[in-house]
Design a protein around this motif. Structure first.
Motif, PDB file in Angstrom:
ATOM      1  N   SER A 194       0.868  -1.165   0.000  1.00 30.10           N
ATOM      2  CA  SER A 194       0.000   0.000   0.000  1.00 30.10           C
ATOM      3  C   SER A 194       0.911   1.223   0.000  1.00 30.10           C
ATOM      4  O   SER A 194       2.007   1.189   0.567  1.00 30.10           O
ATOM      5  CB  SER A 194      -0.910   0.009   1.229  1.00 30.10           C
ATOM      6  OG  SER A 194      -1.758  -1.132   1.236  1.00 30.10           O
ATOM      7  N   ALA A 195       0.474   2.294  -0.636  1.00 30.70           N
ATOM      8  CA  ALA A 195       1.374   3.433  -0.790  1.00 30.70           C
ATOM      9  C   ALA A 195       0.636   4.751  -0.793  1.00 30.70           C
ATOM     10  O   ALA A 195      -0.525   4.842  -1.209  1.00 30.70           O
ATOM     11  CB  ALA A 195       2.200   3.296  -2.074  1.00 30.70           C
ATOM     12  N   LEU A 210       7.123   9.204  -2.062  1.00 33.61           N
ATOM     13  CA  LEU A 210       6.368   7.950  -2.012  1.00 33.61           C
ATOM     14  C   LEU A 210       6.670   7.243  -0.704  1.00 33.61           C
ATOM     15  O   LEU A 210       7.840   7.060  -0.354  1.00 33.61           O
ATOM     16  CB  LEU A 210       6.768   7.027  -3.163  1.00 33.61           C
ATOM     17  CG  LEU A 210       5.947   7.052  -4.452  1.00 33.61           C
ATOM     18  CD1 LEU A 210       6.054   8.407  -5.120  1.00 33.61           C
ATOM     19  CD2 LEU A 210       6.420   5.956  -5.384  1.00 33.61           C
ATOM     20  N   CYS A 211       5.641   6.854   0.018  1.00 39.81           N
ATOM     21  CA  CYS A 211       5.784   6.053   1.221  1.00 39.81           C
ATOM     22  C   CYS A 211       5.128   4.706   0.936  1.00 39.81           C
ATOM     23  O   CYS A 211       3.920   4.640   0.703  1.00 39.81           O
ATOM     24  CB  CYS A 211       5.128   6.741   2.410  1.00 39.81           C
ATOM     25  SG  CYS A 211       5.343   5.852   3.973  1.00 39.81           S
ATOM     26  N   ILE A 212       5.929   3.644   0.900  1.00 40.93           N
ATOM     27  CA  ILE A 212       5.452   2.317   0.503  1.00 40.93           C
ATOM     28  C   ILE A 212       5.585   1.365   1.689  1.00 40.93           C
ATOM     29  O   ILE A 212       6.672   1.181   2.234  1.00 40.93           O
ATOM     30  CB  ILE A 212       6.269   1.780  -0.686  1.00 40.93           C
ATOM     31  CG1 ILE A 212       6.217   2.760  -1.864  1.00 40.93           C
ATOM     32  CG2 ILE A 212       5.749   0.404  -1.118  1.00 40.93           C
ATOM     33  CD1 ILE A 212       7.153   2.407  -3.003  1.00 40.93           C
ATOM     34  N   VAL A 305       8.302  -5.132  10.240  1.00 42.67           N
ATOM     35  CA  VAL A 305       7.813  -3.898   9.627  1.00 42.67           C
ATOM     36  C   VAL A 305       8.913  -3.320   8.762  1.00 42.67           C
ATOM     37  O   VAL A 305      10.044  -3.150   9.222  1.00 42.67           O
ATOM     38  CB  VAL A 305       7.399  -2.853  10.690  1.00 42.67           C
ATOM     39  CG1 VAL A 305       7.019  -1.534  10.024  1.00 42.67           C
ATOM     40  CG2 VAL A 305       6.238  -3.372  11.526  1.00 42.67           C
ATOM     41  N   HIS A 306       8.571  -3.056   7.511  1.00 47.56           N
ATOM     42  CA  HIS A 306       9.550  -2.461   6.601  1.00 47.56           C
ATOM     43  C   HIS A 306       8.832  -1.434   5.728  1.00 47.56           C
ATOM     44  O   HIS A 306       7.809  -1.734   5.131  1.00 47.56           O
ATOM     45  CB  HIS A 306      10.213  -3.518   5.730  1.00 47.56           C
ATOM     46  CG  HIS A 306      11.420  -3.018   5.006  1.00 47.56           C
ATOM     47  ND1 HIS A 306      12.629  -2.794   5.630  1.00 47.56           N
ATOM     48  CD2 HIS A 306      11.609  -2.673   3.723  1.00 47.56           C
ATOM     49  CE1 HIS A 306      13.507  -2.341   4.751  1.00 47.56           C
ATOM     50  NE2 HIS A 306      12.917  -2.260   3.587  1.00 47.56           N
ATOM     51  N   CYS A 307       9.387  -0.242   5.715  1.00 46.24           N
ATOM     52  CA  CYS A 307       8.748   0.863   4.989  1.00 46.24           C
ATOM     53  C   CYS A 307       9.793   1.565   4.135  1.00 46.24           C
ATOM     54  O   CYS A 307      10.890   1.870   4.602  1.00 46.24           O
ATOM     55  CB  CYS A 307       8.130   1.835   5.997  1.00 46.24           C
ATOM     56  SG  CYS A 307       7.303   3.250   5.247  1.00 46.24           S
ATOM     57  N   ASP A 308       9.465   1.810   2.879  1.00 48.81           N
ATOM     58  CA  ASP A 308      10.363   2.531   1.969  1.00 48.81           C
ATOM     59  C   ASP A 308       9.835   3.935   1.735  1.00 48.81           C
ATOM     60  O   ASP A 308       8.667   4.121   1.379  1.00 48.81           O
ATOM     61  CB  ASP A 308      10.470   1.803   0.631  1.00 48.81           C
ATOM     62  CG  ASP A 308      11.270   0.525   0.746  1.00 48.81           C
ATOM     63  OD1 ASP A 308      12.458   0.606   1.043  1.00 48.81           O
ATOM     64  OD2 ASP A 308      10.683  -0.560   0.541  1.00 48.81           O
ATOM     65  N   LEU A 309      10.708   4.912   1.944  1.00 48.01           N
ATOM     66  CA  LEU A 309      10.392   6.311   1.634  1.00 48.01           C
ATOM     67  C   LEU A 309      11.273   6.725   0.469  1.00 48.01           C
ATOM     68  O   LEU A 309      12.502   6.645   0.558  1.00 48.01           O
ATOM     69  CB  LEU A 309      10.655   7.201   2.846  1.00 48.01           C
ATOM     70  CG  LEU A 309      10.431   8.700   2.636  1.00 48.01           C
ATOM     71  CD1 LEU A 309       8.966   8.991   2.335  1.00 48.01           C
ATOM     72  CD2 LEU A 309      10.887   9.493   3.858  1.00 48.01           C
ATOM     73  N   ILE A 310      10.659   7.134  -0.632  1.00 46.01           N
ATOM     74  CA  ILE A 310      11.409   7.522  -1.824  1.00 46.01           C
ATOM     75  C   ILE A 310      11.063   8.964  -2.174  1.00 46.01           C
ATOM     76  O   ILE A 310       9.910   9.296  -2.465  1.00 46.01           O
ATOM     77  CB  ILE A 310      11.089   6.608  -3.020  1.00 46.01           C
ATOM     78  CG1 ILE A 310      11.328   5.141  -2.637  1.00 46.01           C
ATOM     79  CG2 ILE A 310      11.961   6.982  -4.226  1.00 46.01           C
ATOM     80  CD1 ILE A 310      10.994   4.160  -3.737  1.00 46.01           C
ATOM     81  N   MET A 311      12.079   9.832  -2.102  1.00 46.20           N
ATOM     82  CA  MET A 311      11.911  11.245  -2.454  1.00 46.20           C
ATOM     83  C   MET A 311      12.362  11.426  -3.896  1.00 46.20           C
ATOM     84  O   MET A 311      13.501  11.125  -4.244  1.00 46.20           O
ATOM     85  CB  MET A 311      12.748  12.127  -1.528  1.00 46.20           C
ATOM     86  CG  MET A 311      12.632  11.798  -0.039  1.00 46.20           C
ATOM     87  SD  MET A 311      10.993  12.083   0.631  1.00 46.20           S
ATOM     88  CE  MET A 311      10.896  13.865   0.536  1.00 46.20           C
TER      89      MET A 311
END
Length: 331
Positions: A194-195, A210-212, A305-311
């Motif tokens: 979910s993003a 983007l926060c995935i 828990v793993h979250c990717d933040l892409i600027m």
């Protein structure tokens, strides 16, 4: 066919490493997000050569090297890491790694290591094309400010959730938007995410964040927030929006302070729930052709828990950003 396994928790780094492999080398390339996935693939015989990161969730590089030795997998391992401590080199060598390459990886450095160990012999003297258009000093500068902003966001998250946040080294690359789309598609087809996407704009600077969050993370996120009701779609959406608000807002604030600008943020947009990553990234891939991508992967110690933040910054934003950070670029 000779097979290469790239193991890194970074979405961008996995494809960047693969892109730095010799272009005329007929190999099959496989990807793993952490050591556990890598060991599963090695057990299936996928990975004559392992290109291994050190700082990863679930099972890090050191633990992976230990497991490879214990299981007796016949793979040869080259570590690719941003950890430049001499002790790291000594440790991975003692655990069986045949070589150590510093991030960001360059095609010439990787090819030289492959030749040094007799893994690859070039068929011609033609030079490989560099896998990144960013000057090393420019990349280091962006990595430095991203590291500070990431730390601020991680601290904010840690205080709110009362957990220890694992902070890796940010990945910084100038890439084609279509290439970014391909980079993200190496998530296994069964992995649903979910993003949230949020646009931002400042004087001469614009982009999107983007926060995935993988769907497998929601149960543990709910435990951390002490959510008592069933974790249905509505609850998951609220948790996603809360996490995105903390990470995107704090990270942007940290970047703005260092560049002495003020960002205006658009309304957060839910790109999708429980979708394949390809469906989500198709929304952003039509906005512009090339982007400066700063990717930060957050993990929570003791939780799945793993979250990717892409600027993502537009290419024309870089002139303004470089000017704002000129004092760092001159160092």
């Amino acid at each position: 066919m000779y097979s290469v396994l790239v193991c890194d928790d970074s979405l961008v780094a996995r494809k960047q490493v693969a892109k730095c492999l010799p272009q005329d080398w007929p190999v099959s390339v496989h990807f793993a997000r952490h050591g556990e996935e890598a060991l599963d693939l090695l057990q299936q015989g996928k990975g004559d050569l392992l290109l291994l990161d050190l700082n990863m969730p679930v099972l890090d590089g050191y633990e992976t090297l230990k497991a490879i030795r214990e299981f007796g997998f016949p793979t040869r391992t080259i570590v690719i890491s941003g950890d430049i401590q001499p002790a790291a080199l000594e440790r991975v060598t003692s655990l069986g790694a045949i070589d150590f390459i510093h991030k960001p990886v360059r095609p010439d450095a990787l090819q030289e290591a492959l030749k040094r160990h007799g893994i690859f012999s070039p068929q011609s003297s033609s030079e490989e094309t560099d896998c990144s258009e960013l000057d090393p000093k420019v990349r280091d500068c962006y990595q430095e400010i991203a590291n500070i902003a990431m730390g601020q966001a991680g601290d904010h998250l840690a205080r709110i959730m009362n957990v220890f946040v694992q902070l890796p080294i940010p990945n910084v690359n100038l890439i084609e938007v279509s290439e970014m789309h391909m980079m993200l598609t190496d998530i296994d087809s069964h992995e649903r995410v979910s993003a949230v996407c949020q646009g931002f704009v400042g004087p001469g600077i614009r982009g999107e964040a983007l926060c995935i969050l993988s769907d497998s993370s929601f149960d543990d996120v709910a435990k951390i927030f002490n959510v008592q009701q069933d974790v249905d779609d509505q609850v998951q959406l609220e948790l996603l929006m809360d996490a995105a608000s903390i990470l995107i807002g704090t990270c942007l604030e940290g970047l703005a302070q260092q560049m002495d600008v003020k960002f205006s943020q658009g309304h957060p947009v839910v790109l999708g729930q429980h979708q394949a990553i390809t469906e989500i990234t198709s929304v952003t891939s039509k906005r512009w052709r090339k982007t400066l991508a700063i990717e930060i992967s957050y993990g929570l110690e003791g939780y799945d828990v793993h979250c990717d933040l892409i600027m993502l910054f537009t290419e024309d934003s870089m002139a303004t950003m470089n000017a704002k950070l000129a004092h760092l670029l001159e160092e």
